[in-house]
Design a protein around this motif. Structure first.
Motif, mmCIF file in Angstrom:
data_model
loop_
_atom_site.group_PDB
_atom_site.id
_atom_site.type_symbol
_atom_site.label_atom_id
_atom_site.label_comp_id
_atom_site.label_asym_id
_atom_site.label_seq_id
_atom_site.Cartn_x
_atom_site.Cartn_y
_atom_site.Cartn_z
ATOM 1 N N GLU A 149 4.034 5.649 2.385
ATOM 2 C CA GLU A 149 4.348 7.245 2.316
ATOM 3 C C GLU A 149 4.132 7.799 3.694
ATOM 4 N N GLN A 150 2.900 7.601 4.242
ATOM 5 C CA GLN A 150 2.463 7.855 5.460
ATOM 6 C C GLN A 150 3.551 7.597 6.641
ATOM 7 N N LEU A 151 4.026 6.279 6.595
ATOM 8 C CA LEU A 151 4.927 5.973 7.567
ATOM 9 C C LEU A 151 6.282 6.485 7.509
ATOM 10 N N TYR A 152 6.582 6.975 6.077
ATOM 11 C CA TYR A 152 7.755 7.674 6.105
ATOM 12 C C TYR A 152 7.671 9.007 6.706
ATOM 13 N N ILE A 153 6.468 9.773 6.236
ATOM 14 C CA ILE A 153 6.268 11.281 6.785
ATOM 15 C C ILE A 153 6.427 11.203 8.378
ATOM 16 N N ASP A 154 5.639 10.079 8.913
ATOM 17 C CA ASP A 154 5.676 10.174 10.355
ATOM 18 C C ASP A 154 7.043 10.203 10.862
ATOM 19 N N ASP A 212 0.924 -1.232 0.016
ATOM 20 C CA ASP A 212 0.071 -0.037 0.079
ATOM 21 C C ASP A 212 0.877 1.220 0.146
ATOM 22 N N GLU A 213 0.979 1.673 -1.192
ATOM 23 C CA GLU A 213 2.207 3.062 -1.150
ATOM 24 C C GLU A 213 1.659 4.141 -0.649
ATOM 25 N N ALA A 214 0.407 4.365 -0.278
ATOM 26 C CA ALA A 214 -0.045 5.832 0.626
ATOM 27 C C ALA A 214 0.373 5.147 2.088
ATOM 28 N N LYS A 215 0.180 4.089 2.494
ATOM 29 C CA LYS A 215 0.423 3.860 3.668
ATOM 30 C C LYS A 215 2.201 3.814 4.027
ATOM 31 N N ASN A 265 8.891 13.350 10.857
ATOM 32 C CA ASN A 265 8.242 14.414 11.644
ATOM 33 C C ASN A 265 8.603 13.992 13.062
#
Length: 87
Positions: A12-17, A7-10, A20
């Motif tokens: 990407e979100q893990l990477y952003i988190d 799940d590429e969106a997931k 941060n």
């Protein structure tokens, strides 16, 4: 045969988190800012800082030798309040 779906969106979100969290850790690690860091954080030139809030008696600053230092937490709090006063 093994098939993997990502799940590429997931991802990407893990990477952003993760980024941060690292940024927050860096912010916590700073005890004080120098003038270069102050300018970066407020996105203002040195002249604009001096014209707007530098000489406010509430603005926390200490001069050591020829260099200004600003306690990170107190300066951030001052800047938030100062900006709210501008409304």
């Amino acid at each position: 045969m093994l098939q993997i779906q990502v799940d590429e969106a997931k991802v990407e979100q893990l990477y952003i988190d993760a980024i941060n969290k690292k940024v927050e850790k860096v912010d916590v690690d700073l005890v004080f800012w120098d003038t270069k860091e102050l300018k970066r954080r407020v996105c203002m030139s040195w002249a604009m800082i001096q014209d707007t809030f530098f000489f406010d008696e509430r603005f926390p600053k200490v001069k050591v030798g020829g260099k200004w230092f600003y306690p990170a937490k107190e300066t951030e709090l001052f800047l938030r309040n100062w900006l709210l006063e501008r409304r």
